[in-house]
Design an enzyme around this catalytic site. Structure first.
Site, short mmCIF file in Angstrom:
data_model
loop_
_atom_site.label_atom_id
_atom_site.label_comp_id
_atom_site.label_asym_id
_atom_site.label_seq_id
_atom_site.Cartn_x
_atom_site.Cartn_y
_atom_site.Cartn_z
CD GLU A 299 19.41 58.77 -70.67
OE1 GLU A 299 18.73 59.78 -70.38
OE2 GLU A 299 19.63 58.43 -71.83
CG HIS A 328 10.78 79.10 -48.13
ND1 HIS A 328 10.43 79.64 -46.90
CD2 HIS A 328 11.89 79.74 -48.53
CE1 HIS A 328 11.29 80.60 -46.61
NE2 HIS A 328 12.20 80.68 -47.58
CE LYS A 442 15.25 56.79 -77.37
NZ LYS A 442 16.54 57.09 -78.02
O1 PA5 Z 1 21.82 60.59 -73.37
C1 PA5 Z 1 21.22 60.04 -74.27
O2 PA5 Z 1 21.79 59.35 -75.12
C2 PA5 Z 1 19.73 60.21 -74.44
O3 PA5 Z 1 19.10 60.77 -73.37
C3 PA5 Z 1 19.46 61.06 -75.67
O4 PA5 Z 1 20.01 62.33 -75.51
C4 PA5 Z 1 17.96 61.20 -75.96
O5 PA5 Z 1 17.31 59.96 -75.93
C5 PA5 Z 1 17.78 61.83 -77.33
O6 PA5 Z 1 18.44 61.06 -78.29
P1 PA5 Z 1 18.82 61.60 -79.70
O7 PA5 Z 1 19.79 62.73 -79.56
O8 PA5 Z 1 19.42 60.43 -80.39
O9 PA5 Z 1 17.56 62.06 -80.34
#
Ligand code: PA5
Length: 474
Positions: A299, A328, A442
């Site tokens: 990410e 394996h 989203k």
């Molecule tokens: O790294 C990030 O920002 C995202 O992966 C969030 O952790 C994830 O979308 C969850 O978001 P939030 O903590 O706002 O619910």
């Protein structure tokens, strides 16, 4: 904080098998390749270290600036341990993967099945999905009257987490009436989002996610520290380990700076077309560190444009594997498939417990060679053998050696990967801390649900080309 011999508990980074001297000139990295990118490396070092906790880099300060919060967390955790039989985290992504990874690393591998006396805290579950069967299954085994729910969301708006929140608070209210609020702890941003508003309205105990700390970089703030403390984990020691890694990451000499060297080698490898990063711990306790890493790496570095708006389509696909289990299944591909990977092993020197392989098969030499060894020796021997096989086949691989899995070494490991990620992002000149690709999905979900304010997105979705039955086989 428990006393630990810090010197004996330093993690090591062995990158011999990334280098041309060990895997040959064609695939391997030469010291002169490292020198050739020195300006980029220096620029990344300066931008990450000098920027310090500015912007979204607040996570680098977490080991040093949370004394008061840590005391509050420890006191809250003590109360939770005393009053509740179960602790459930509601959250997703960065609000779930860290707690899962730390739980698996530092608690008994069958923690929830242990009798209460043998556990340091309540039973522990993390609901990091909205699969109805999973939620129903959780509700089948817990008693909400003896459960504390920790709802974690940085944005305070994530649909998955908020839907978990709605399901659980509805059940809690029915079971407990007004007292329900004492079964919820909120961990969220101190101003943004809905959860903070709800927390204030309902009177939930609340912990804040500092403003410069994004989801996937949040394990060392209350997001991860509260669940860890509830489990009886020494969070001060974990922060101490992370703090010592920050110091290593601030070393100006590249050959002494573990996160910067790790990042430099990945950066060069990416430039050489190594598009896949395999994370392969050789320890079940570290299995979910690989999951946590996959989010952090994927990410943070998977970006379409750089900071100047140029299309770069950067990133390295993270893949999780587990040694020896995946020897394996996946190692065949890593050894003989395309030359497109960097494989990171995490090795554990000393297991916290050992199991002896007993003597007794002298008449079967093909099995007897195992007898009298420990399972840990077998696992580590297989790791070294795999490392050798990859080296022989000229596959880039590197090993992080953890003397023992404990709160101190885990803190180092988490910070190593976060700093490495930030350094690579800076080398690539991308925004490491945003996630526009996630936002798109989203927003499309909101539009499909008819959420107010997403009418334009809904219109865009409605005008998308409809699927044809020709390409669906029934
Ligand atoms: O790294 C990030 O920002 C995202 O992966 C969030 O952790 C994830 O979308 C969850 O978001 P939030 O903590 O706002 O619910």
């Amino acid at each position: 904080m428990a006393k630990i011999n810090r010197k004996e508990n330093q993690i090591f980074f062995d990158f011999n098998n990334m280098m041309s001297d060990y895997i040959g000139a064609e695939e391997g990295i030469r010291e002169k390749d490292i020198s050739a990118v020195s300006a980029t490396v220096k620029g990344a070092f300066t931008s990450v270290i000098e920027q310090g906790s500015e912007g979204w880099q607040g996570w680098m300060d977490l080991p040093f600036g949370q004394a008061e919060i840590v005391e509050d967390i420890i006191a809250t955790a003590k109360k939770v341990r005393k009053e509740f039989k179960t602790f459930v985290v509601l959250g997703i992504g960065g609000s779930a993967l860290g707690p899962i990874a730390v739980f698996q690393a530092l608690c008994h591998l069958h923690y929830n099945e242990l009798p209460p006396k043998m556990r340091k805290g309540p039973k522990f579950y993390v609901e990091d999905n909205v699969d109805p069967e999973r939620m129903a299954a959780l509700l089948d085994i817990i008693d909400v009257k003896t459960t504390m729910f920790n709802v974690i969301t940085k944005s305070g708006a994530t649909s998955e987490t908020m839907s978990q929140y709605l399901v659980i608070t509805d059940i809690l209210k029915k079971a407990l009436g007004a007292d329900y609020a004492s079964h919820v702890i909120a961990t969220t941003d101190h101003v943004k989002g809905n959860l903070i508003k709800l927390a204030q309205k309902e009177g939930f105990k609340t912990f804040y996610i500092p403003s410069g700390v994004g989801g996937r970089f949040s394990e060392l703030c209350p997001v991860g520290l509260l669940p860890a403390a509830v489990l009886g984990i020494d969070i001060k020691l974990m922060l101490a380990g992370a703090g010592d890694m920050v110091k290593k990451g601030k070393q100006s000499s590249l050959y002494k700076n573990m996160p910067l060297m790790a990042a430099t080698l990945q950066y060069i490898a990416m430039k050489k077309g190594k598009n896949i990063s395999v994370m392969m711990p050789y320890a079940d306790s570290l299995k979910y560190i690989a999951d946590w890493y996959c989010q952090l790496w994927g990410e943070s570095l998977g970006k379409a444009v750089d900071k100047n708006g140029n299309a770069v389509y950067a990133g390295q696909t993270p893949v999780k594997a587990l040694g020896v289990t995946d020897q394996h299944s996946q190692i065949q591909l890593y050894t003989e498939g395309p030359f497109d990977k960097v494989i990171t092993f995490i090795a554990v020197d000393k297991f916290r417990t050992e199991v002896m392989i007993p003597e007794g098969l002298k008449d079967f030499p093909d099995v007897n060679f195992l007898c009298g060894n420990t399972m840990g020796t077998l696992l580590n021997t297989e790791r070294k053998a795999t490392e050798y096989a990859l080296q022989k086949k000229k596959r880039l691989n590197r090993t992080i050696i953890v003397p023992e899995v404990n709160a101190y070494t885990l803190g180092q490991l988490l910070m190593l990967f976060m700093m490495e990620t930030a350094f690579v992002g800076a080398m690539l000149n991308i925004d490491t801390f945003n996630q526009p690709g996630v936002e798109e999905g989203k927003n499309a979900t909101y539009a499909m649900f008819g959420r107010k304010g997403y009418e334009a997105k809904k219109a865009e979705l409605d005008s998308a080309k409809a699927k044809t039955d020709r390409y669906i086989i029934k």
